[in-house]
Design an enzyme around this catalytic site. Structure first.
Site, PDB file in Angstrom:
ATOM      1  N   LYS A 192      62.245  50.019  51.613  1.00 20.06           N
ATOM      2  CA  LYS A 192      63.489  49.537  52.216  1.00 20.06           C
ATOM      3  C   LYS A 192      63.198  48.646  53.435  1.00 20.06           C
ATOM      4  O   LYS A 192      62.106  48.670  53.994  1.00 20.06           O
ATOM      5  CB  LYS A 192      64.387  50.729  52.596  1.00 20.06           C
ATOM      6  CG  LYS A 192      64.745  51.636  51.399  1.00 20.06           C
ATOM      7  CD  LYS A 192      65.416  50.881  50.275  1.00 20.06           C
ATOM      8  CE  LYS A 192      66.208  51.727  49.298  1.00 20.06           C
ATOM      9  NZ  LYS A 192      65.483  52.621  48.396  1.00 20.06           N
TER      10      LYS A 192
HETATM   11  C1  LIG Z   1      66.386  53.846  47.688  1.00 20.37           C
HETATM   12  C2  LIG Z   1      67.723  54.087  47.136  1.00 20.37           C
HETATM   13  C3  LIG Z   1      68.312  55.363  47.095  1.00 20.37           C
HETATM   14  C4  LIG Z   1      67.596  56.634  47.420  1.00 20.37           C
HETATM   15  O1  LIG Z   1      66.857  56.669  48.542  1.00 20.37           O
HETATM   16  P1  LIG Z   1      65.568  57.603  48.664  1.00 20.37           P
HETATM   17  O2  LIG Z   1      65.242  57.493  50.110  1.00 20.37           O
HETATM   18  O3  LIG Z   1      64.526  57.028  47.760  1.00 20.37           O
HETATM   19  O4  LIG Z   1      65.954  58.972  48.267  1.00 20.37           O
HETATM   20  C5  LIG Z   1      69.602  55.483  46.649  1.00 20.37           C
HETATM   21  N1  LIG Z   1      70.302  54.428  46.235  1.00 20.37           N
HETATM   22  C6  LIG Z   1      69.776  53.196  46.237  1.00 20.37           C
HETATM   23  C7  LIG Z   1      70.619  52.062  45.782  1.00 20.37           C
HETATM   24  C8  LIG Z   1      68.471  52.993  46.651  1.00 20.37           C
HETATM   25  O5  LIG Z   1      67.962  51.758  46.621  1.00 20.37           O
END
Ligand SMILES: *Cc1c(COP(=O)(O)O)cnc(C)c1O
Length: 393
Positions: A192
């Site tokens: 992210k």
């Molecule tokens: C990364 C992501 C998640 C989940 O996040 P985690 O930290 O991996 O549990 C949920 N929704 C979207 C759209 C994502 O890109």
């Protein structure tokens, strides 16, 4: 056997994304480890305060990951068995898994083919007496029309749980995503825009909701005095550690520079891809680029939709050939209702035909702050070259 001197060394491999942690971050992590307090403590409190300031003073609580954050958002909104939650079929499966996880039912509404986000014009038709919430996703960091989203929520008296996992730093009409709205969930997973390695945060409406979220993240516990405790709700173990929080504090400082770099690279793609296609004489190919939005998107990803009906190969083959050229790509995401679990639960892929088509053809190209300028033109040329070799006659 001696190496063949006539072959040029291969160009370095470009992954589709790569996190960036500097030496100061590594040093700060070491300090936390040396301090003797490694799990949730003072650094977490500092990170939550910094995030709250970032979101204009709204309460913020952190969790072990984005998935836990969304689960707790649903719990705070008291969504459970018998409830329906409207969401998009083009997301990381975490989005609908958490809805199922609390015992509620995801209702998938098809996407807009241009934004690749939930088509808000189709939401009203999916609302039933059981609908409790809308859970939009801002794919690649591009928000939905927030005015329309909250008008729908108001009209039908629904909660909004924003899966803004990919949208840290994105804005709507100059306001940061998370600084307004209902419950807004972010992920700090390694890929992210802002990463704590694993982690997430939830922006809430008031201190009562924040206290409830705190209970859900630690066994439902309330402390009463020096030695007393009580358990009032069924919570889990979803706290974020100080090790992760200190990484987040450092990432926040780098965010504006990360953001500027991502935006510059995205701009380069919009010039380089059409140019490379022109040079390869394949301008007629209907390759769909992302929405050219430089005011609101945080450019979490740069995605194209392959014109599979004009090609005689699959997306997998395109990805393989790009990999052989040293370029990593990703799929974000297949249509969730194609998964066996969702099929078993009776979801029909044909109910969301746009998501089905885009889920089959979407391709994520490399985009991360550490990329070099030259990388973008190299990727664009490689993509155009691969497509040119596979045109249907
Ligand atoms: C990364 C992501 C998640 C989940 O996040 P985690 O930290 O991996 O549990 C949920 N929704 C979207 C759209 C994502 O890109």
């Amino acid at each position: 056997m001696p190496a063949d001197k006539s072959t040029t060394p291969p160009l370095p491999f470009i992954p589709f994304t790569r996190p960036h942690f500097d030496e100061a971050t590594i040093e700060a992590v070491s300090e936390v480890l040396r301090s003797g307090w490694v799990t949730s403590g003072p650094k977490l409190a500092e990170f939550e305060a910094a995030l709250s300031a970032y979101f204009g003073g709204r309460p913020v609580r952190c969790f072990a990951n984005g998935t836990a954050t969304m689960k707790i958002a649903l719990q705070v909104a008291d969504i459970g068995p018998g409830d329906e939650v409207i969401t998009t079929p083009i997301s990381w499966v975490a989005t609908s898994n958490v809805i199922l996880g609390v015992g509620a039912t995801p209702v998938f509404v098809d996407i807009d083919p241009v934004t690749r986000n939930i088509d808000l014009n189709k939401v009203a038709a999916a609302i039933t007496p059981k609908t409790r919430a809308i859970m939009p996703v801002y794919l690649a960091g591009l928000p939905v029309n927030m005015d329309q989203l909250y008008a729908l929520a108001k009209q039908f008296n629904l909660r909004v749980i924003e899966d803004a996992a990919q949208a840290f730093g994105s804005t709507w009409k100059n306001q940061k995503i998370g600084s307004f709205g209902d419950l807004v969930s972010f992920s700090f997973q390694a890929n992210k825009n802002l990463s704590t390695v694993e982690g997430g945060c939830l922006v809430l409406n008031n201190i009562e909701e924040a206290q409830l979220a705190e209970k859900f993240r630690l066994q439902g516990l309330t402390r009463t005095g020096m030695d007393g405790m009580d358990v009032t709700v069924l919570g889990g173990k979803d706290n974020l550690t100080d090790l992760n929080a200190v990484i987040g504090l450092h990432q926040l400082k780098h965010l504006p520079a990360f953001q500027a770099r991502r935006t510059a690279l995205a701009r380069q793609y919009f010039a380089a891809i059409p140019q490379a296609m022109k040079d390869a004489n394949i301008e007629h190919l209907a390759l769909e680029l992302a929405v050219e939005n430089f005011t609101e998107s945080n450019w979490h990803m740069f995605q194209v939709v392959l014109p599979l009906d004009q090609l005689n190969v699959s997306r997998a083959q395109v990805m393989t050939e790009l990999k052989e050229l040293g370029i990593g790509t990703g799929v974000h995401y297949p249509c969730i209702t194609t998964f066996a679990l969702y099929q078993e639960r009776g979801y029909a892929v044909a109910a969301t035909p746009i998501a089905e088509r885009i889920g089959r053809a979407i391709l994520t190209l490399p985009l991360f702050p550490g990329m070099a300028d030259d990388d973008v033109s190299r990727i664009a040329k490689a993509l155009a070259g691969v497509l040119k070799n596979h045109l249907k006659p």
